[in-house]
Design a protein around this motif. Sequence first.
Motif, short mmCIF file in Angstrom:
data_model
loop_
_atom_site.label_atom_id
_atom_site.label_comp_id
_atom_site.label_asym_id
_atom_site.label_seq_id
_atom_site.Cartn_x
_atom_site.Cartn_y
_atom_site.Cartn_z
N ARG A 494 0.85 -1.21 0.07
CA ARG A 494 0.06 -0.09 -0.13
C ARG A 494 1.01 1.31 -0.11
O ARG A 494 0.53 2.23 -0.63
CB ARG A 494 -0.92 -0.15 1.38
N GLU A 495 1.79 1.23 0.70
CA GLU A 495 2.89 2.42 0.80
C GLU A 495 3.63 2.69 -0.67
O GLU A 495 3.72 4.06 -0.84
CB GLU A 495 3.88 2.05 1.81
N GLU A 505 -5.46 7.84 -1.67
CA GLU A 505 -5.65 6.78 -0.61
C GLU A 505 -6.99 5.81 -1.17
O GLU A 505 -7.01 4.73 -1.15
CB GLU A 505 -6.09 7.03 0.97
#
Length: 700
Positions: A494-495, A505
């Motif tokens: 996700r990062e 996001e």
Amino acid sequence: MNSMTTTSAVPSGLPALSDSAAYAQAVRDARRAAAAYYEGGTSALDDDAYDRLVRAITVYETEHPDEVLPDSPTDKVAGGAVEGDVPHTVPMLSLDNVFSGEEFTTWAASLERRIGREVTSWNVSPKLDGLAVAARYQEGRLTRLVTRGDGTAGEDVSHAIGTVEGLPDLLTEPVTLEVRGEVLMTAAQFEYANEVRTEHGGDPFANPRNAAAGTLRAKDRAYTVPMTFFGYGLLPLPGTDATLAAELQEAAHGALMDRAAAWGVNTPASTQVPGVVVTTVEQVVEQVERIAGLRAELPFGIDGIVVKADLAADQRAAGSGTRAPRWAVAFKLPAVEKITRLLDVEWNVGRTGIIAPRAVLEPVEIDGSTVTYATLHNPADITRRGLLLGDQVMVYKAGDIIPRIEAPVAHLRTGDEREIAFPAACPQCGSGIDTSEQRWRCERGRNCHLVASIAYAAGRDQLDIEGLGHTRVVQLVEAGLVTGLPDLFDRLTREQLLGLERMGETSTDNLMAALEAARKQPLSRVLCALGVRGTGRSMSRRIARYFATMDGIRAADAEAMQRVDGIGAEKARVIVAELAELADQIDRLAAAGLSMTEPGATPPAADDDPETPGADAGPLAGLKVVVTGAMTGPLEQLSRNQMNELIERAGGKSSGSVSKNTSLLVAGEGAGAKRAKAESLGIRLATPDEFAVMVADFLG
């Protein structure tokens, strides 16, 4: 090639013959083309161009009857271009043509006016695209084979006896008679003939029709190639038993073909398009449409449908002209092959690294569409066909089939043609090329086209990863985050996604959720996403349904793989080798939690069990199902691929085309040609709601 007249207004698109000089030139051109075709199996014109030329000549002669030249092709068999030395006992005529249902209706009305009554019944049969011959039998033994020639006499080609399948040397009864029919080459025979011909230093034939004509006449060759005969007529000879002669002269055409088949002669009755007998003009047109719809599936060429009065009494009442009977006509179909020029060859690299040549053509209209590209399969195919840049080539297209080049028209070469340059390095990435197989491949394989490979895997019909389109894949690859399919599931975080441009996001969380959902896709989807050569969506489903687990698939050798429907020896070898090459990726995907089983499928009972496993049990077991039109009700949200998956989960086999082997057609809103074809073949129909009830237990 047939010299043709029509019975109504000529359609647009014909050559303009503005004066007597243009007319005279057209006659000379038609004569030359007919002579080249009938004498040597070659021509500067394809059939469609020849037909249009002769129809233009016919129009001019109708408007200028005092200017008709004595060597005009319009009233002569074979365009008046050939002569024979073996007299026919009964003239062997050509056929006039019609090109639409309206033209046929006009022609039929004219015939019925001539005989003074309605035609009792019509025989509708395929017009086989070959060379007309007369086979003479004495006491059941084939003694002479003669071409049609000019209709009154033909060429003796008896040297070909024994090389034509479907034309037995000995009939099942010792009868004396003549069998008339067509000698042609099937698609498989044509491919084999060109292989043998080029191996012996000859130019490849342009198409199956020319190949049959040239082969039938050839003498003293160092090789022979097979041809096929289809009978279309029987008649007595001097010496025929009087009772049999009377029967042949009085029998309906359909009954004659039954007799021919009983004596061992090949007829269309053994094919997908047997002759049928109907009673009305409307039924004739329906049968023409039915046969035309099957054209692309036939193993041999047809260029129309022959319609004739079936009964001998109607034929006698109608009589014959100098070049054609008045009781029969050819309903010509749109041309599916044309001659055009090969301008260039492009080399494209697919997602698995396969380097595929594609022909760039001078645009040509074929079967209602403009063709500018054609498949060339592989470099060996180019070499085998002896193609050169600048060649005039015969291009074939039928239905939805990708156009293909059959062969160069070698006799039209000018000397300005050039060799086709094969790539020395991968056109995509510049790496080396693996030339050990007929289909060349970049040495980097899938990594050559990494973006295309991953975008394909993420597609709706594979892992269905929403939000991972081509642009996003390019971004991931260029950032170095993805170097192969497994990276999406065991490396991507996700990062990392949040660090990419235009990845907030919400879009990041959506993509991560889509990747998680992809882990639950069935084995068939995972297998398809891997892009194994020799497979696609349908084949991946079949393999997954047969073996049930990825372990079962990977344990299969080539022999076991061939037990899956549609996999032959060569494809099985490729699939097994590909799976071994993909071993690391498969292991990583399994470790990342992707499904390696197919829901509802059970493995084969034993390694040596040739039977399809119990997975094929279900309400559709043994059925071949085609889906067309828009689905409604419980099926409304299913894509076509999901419909095919549903069919196979329920034990059936999905197909994209309707044929006599189709068991069921699911016809949704807007169902058109496929529904009409299914109805003509008597195939069972189901609405989407009816089908949903049939497979309710598998909808899940």
